[in-house]
Design a protein around this motif. Structure first.
Motif, PDB file in Angstrom:
ATOM      1  N   ASN A 136      48.915  48.824  33.288  1.00  0.00           N
ATOM      2  CA  ASN A 136      48.849  49.626  34.421  1.00  0.00           C
ATOM      3  C   ASN A 136      47.609  48.794  35.405  1.00  0.00           C
ATOM      4  O   ASN A 136      47.140  49.239  36.365  1.00  0.00           O
ATOM      5  CB  ASN A 136      48.173  51.058  34.349  1.00  0.00           C
ATOM      6  N   ALA A 137      47.412  47.555  35.086  1.00  0.00           N
ATOM      7  CA  ALA A 137      46.597  46.788  35.869  1.00  0.00           C
ATOM      8  C   ALA A 137      45.140  46.818  35.437  1.00  0.00           C
ATOM      9  O   ALA A 137      44.231  46.314  36.247  1.00  0.00           O
ATOM     10  CB  ALA A 137      46.727  46.542  37.354  1.00  0.00           C
ATOM     11  N   GLY A 138      44.697  47.704  34.496  1.00  0.00           N
ATOM     12  CA  GLY A 138      43.541  47.791  34.063  1.00  0.00           C
ATOM     13  C   GLY A 138      42.972  46.844  33.142  1.00  0.00           C
ATOM     14  O   GLY A 138      43.683  46.164  32.581  1.00  0.00           O
ATOM     15  N   ILE A 139      41.651  46.644  33.149  1.00  0.00           N
ATOM     16  CA  ILE A 139      41.117  45.803  32.267  1.00  0.00           C
ATOM     17  C   ILE A 139      39.789  46.539  31.603  1.00  0.00           C
ATOM     18  O   ILE A 139      39.187  47.232  32.255  1.00  0.00           O
ATOM     19  CB  ILE A 139      40.328  44.535  32.848  1.00  0.00           C
ATOM     20  N   ALA A 140      39.831  46.576  30.353  1.00  0.00           N
ATOM     21  CA  ALA A 140      38.725  47.144  29.446  1.00  0.00           C
ATOM     22  C   ALA A 140      37.634  45.964  28.767  1.00  0.00           C
ATOM     23  O   ALA A 140      38.191  45.012  28.338  1.00  0.00           O
ATOM     24  CB  ALA A 140      39.210  48.033  28.576  1.00  0.00           C
ATOM     25  N   GLY A 162      41.755  49.742  39.558  1.00  0.00           N
ATOM     26  CA  GLY A 162      41.460  50.293  40.924  1.00  0.00           C
ATOM     27  C   GLY A 162      41.762  49.110  42.094  1.00  0.00           C
ATOM     28  O   GLY A 162      40.417  48.946  42.392  1.00  0.00           O
ATOM     29  N   GLY A 163      42.583  48.939  42.464  1.00  0.00           N
ATOM     30  CA  GLY A 163      42.630  48.025  43.795  1.00  0.00           C
ATOM     31  C   GLY A 163      42.807  46.324  43.350  1.00  0.00           C
ATOM     32  O   GLY A 163      42.337  45.622  44.378  1.00  0.00           O
ATOM     33  N   PHE A 164      42.675  46.033  42.231  1.00  0.00           N
ATOM     34  CA  PHE A 164      42.472  44.709  41.764  1.00  0.00           C
ATOM     35  C   PHE A 164      43.886  43.796  41.563  1.00  0.00           C
ATOM     36  O   PHE A 164      44.387  43.586  42.648  1.00  0.00           O
ATOM     37  CB  PHE A 164      41.648  44.371  40.519  1.00  0.00           C
ATOM     38  N   HIS A 165      44.407  43.745  40.406  1.00  0.00           N
ATOM     39  CA  HIS A 165      45.675  43.398  40.289  1.00  0.00           C
ATOM     40  C   HIS A 165      46.922  44.388  40.621  1.00  0.00           C
ATOM     41  O   HIS A 165      46.611  45.566  40.601  1.00  0.00           O
ATOM     42  CB  HIS A 165      45.928  42.733  38.965  1.00  0.00           C
ATOM     43  N   ALA A 166      47.865  44.040  41.021  1.00  0.00           N
ATOM     44  CA  ALA A 166      48.971  45.014  41.492  1.00  0.00           C
ATOM     45  C   ALA A 166      49.743  45.317  40.352  1.00  0.00           C
ATOM     46  O   ALA A 166      50.829  46.151  40.501  1.00  0.00           O
ATOM     47  CB  ALA A 166      49.817  44.293  42.731  1.00  0.00           C
ATOM     48  N   GLY A 167      49.805  44.718  39.121  1.00  0.00           N
ATOM     49  CA  GLY A 167      50.756  44.793  38.234  1.00  0.00           C
ATOM     50  C   GLY A 167      50.147  44.568  36.520  1.00  0.00           C
ATOM     51  O   GLY A 167      48.904  44.269  36.641  1.00  0.00           O
ATOM     52  N   PRO A 168      50.943  44.394  35.754  1.00  0.00           N
ATOM     53  CA  PRO A 168      50.427  44.280  34.471  1.00  0.00           C
ATOM     54  C   PRO A 168      49.729  42.917  34.343  1.00  0.00           C
ATOM     55  O   PRO A 168      49.827  41.924  35.097  1.00  0.00           O
ATOM     56  CB  PRO A 168      51.764  44.158  33.469  1.00  0.00           C
ATOM     57  N   THR A 189      32.326  40.376  22.695  1.00  0.00           N
ATOM     58  CA  THR A 189      32.945  41.220  23.506  1.00  0.00           C
ATOM     59  C   THR A 189      34.255  41.053  23.428  1.00  0.00           C
ATOM     60  O   THR A 189      34.960  39.819  23.123  1.00  0.00           O
ATOM     61  CB  THR A 189      32.577  40.797  25.152  1.00  0.00           C
ATOM     62  N   LEU A 190      35.033  41.886  23.368  1.00  0.00           N
ATOM     63  CA  LEU A 190      36.496  42.225  23.588  1.00  0.00           C
ATOM     64  C   LEU A 190      37.015  42.554  25.007  1.00  0.00           C
ATOM     65  O   LEU A 190      36.613  43.509  25.359  1.00  0.00           O
ATOM     66  CB  LEU A 190      37.057  43.230  22.450  1.00  0.00           C
ATOM     67  N   LEU A 191      38.011  41.670  25.412  1.00  0.00           N
ATOM     68  CA  LEU A 191      38.404  42.058  26.780  1.00  0.00           C
ATOM     69  C   LEU A 191      39.942  42.570  26.631  1.00  0.00           C
ATOM     70  O   LEU A 191      40.833  41.977  25.557  1.00  0.00           O
ATOM     71  CB  LEU A 191      38.652  40.783  27.475  1.00  0.00           C
ATOM     72  N   LEU A 217      31.857  35.014  32.159  1.00  0.00           N
ATOM     73  CA  LEU A 217      33.317  34.814  32.916  1.00  0.00           C
ATOM     74  C   LEU A 217      34.299  35.127  32.069  1.00  0.00           C
ATOM     75  O   LEU A 217      34.445  34.634  31.044  1.00  0.00           O
ATOM     76  CB  LEU A 217      33.119  33.542  33.623  1.00  0.00           C
ATOM     77  N   PHE A 218      35.395  35.708  32.762  1.00  0.00           N
ATOM     78  CA  PHE A 218      36.721  35.684  32.208  1.00  0.00           C
ATOM     79  C   PHE A 218      37.791  35.703  33.417  1.00  0.00           C
ATOM     80  O   PHE A 218      37.617  35.927  34.564  1.00  0.00           O
ATOM     81  CB  PHE A 218      37.049  36.846  31.145  1.00  0.00           C
ATOM     82  N   ALA A 219      38.994  35.032  33.091  1.00  0.00           N
ATOM     83  CA  ALA A 219      40.185  35.108  33.938  1.00  0.00           C
ATOM     84  C   ALA A 219      41.030  35.811  33.526  1.00  0.00           C
ATOM     85  O   ALA A 219      41.479  36.105  32.358  1.00  0.00           O
ATOM     86  CB  ALA A 219      40.156  33.511  33.970  1.00  0.00           C
ATOM     87  N   THR A 220      41.958  36.259  34.627  1.00  0.00           N
ATOM     88  CA  THR A 220      43.174  37.205  34.440  1.00  0.00           C
ATOM     89  C   THR A 220      44.198  36.601  35.521  1.00  0.00           C
ATOM     90  O   THR A 220      43.896  36.240  36.276  1.00  0.00           O
ATOM     91  CB  THR A 220      42.953  38.685  34.654  1.00  0.00           C
ATOM     92  N   ILE A 221      45.338  37.129  34.976  1.00  0.00           N
ATOM     93  CA  ILE A 221      46.573  36.611  35.844  1.00  0.00           C
ATOM     94  C   ILE A 221      47.241  37.977  36.081  1.00  0.00           C
ATOM     95  O   ILE A 221      47.412  38.972  35.155  1.00  0.00           O
ATOM     96  CB  ILE A 221      47.548  35.435  35.623  1.00  0.00           C
TER      97      ILE A 221
END
Length: 151
Positions: free
Chosen positions: A17-21, A42-48, A10-12, A60-64
């Protein structure tokens, strides 16, 4: 930012634009030029999303995000946010999730914080005072982590 799961399946991708693929690595070699991926937005993080990390042995994966000063832990399979923790006035700079998916390391401008990933919360269990860490990551086996500063 981008990361590959420990099993290389899997590639993340984290976008400005705060999107995740989320996409299968096997699709990258297709001759059609078309790649199917799940887009989480849509509605998750407010920025990059400048940093993300993926667990090798759990889905699981984590983002900031520096803009909303949040750490989020996601389920790759369901594409849902499982946990979220906000740090008002002290935005995280980098995140790493242990290969077994039970620990999280988050760097801030003046410290490095360690968390247990519990069923319903992120529980802090340690902290180091270190200035200006730009990157944290765990070794493949999870026995050590690396923190880097500058170039």
């Amino acid at each position: 930012s981008l990361d590959v799961s420990g099993n290389d399946k899997t590639l993340l991708l984290g976008f400005l634009n705060a999107g995740i693929a989320v996409l299968p690595v096997s699709d990258l070699g297709t001759s059609s030029g078309q790649i199917d991926c799940k887009l989480i937005s849509g509605g998750f993080h407010a920025g990059p999303i400048p940093s993300l990390g993926v667990a090798a042995n759990r889905p699981l994966f984590a983002t900031i995000s520096i803009v909303d000063a949040k750490v989020r832990v996601w389920n790759i399979t369901t594409c849902h946010c499982e946990l979220s923790l906000c740090f008002p006035g002290n935005a995280p700079r980098s995140v790493a999730i242990h290969p077994f998916g039970h620990f999280l390391v988050v760097s801030f401008s003046e410290r490095l914080s360690f968390f247990h990933l519990l069923a319903k919360s992120l529980q802090p269990f340690g902290e180091l005072s270190v200035n200006g860490l730009d990157l944290v990551t765990f070794a493949g086996g999870g026995h050590v982590f690396v923190a880097a500063q500058g170039n």
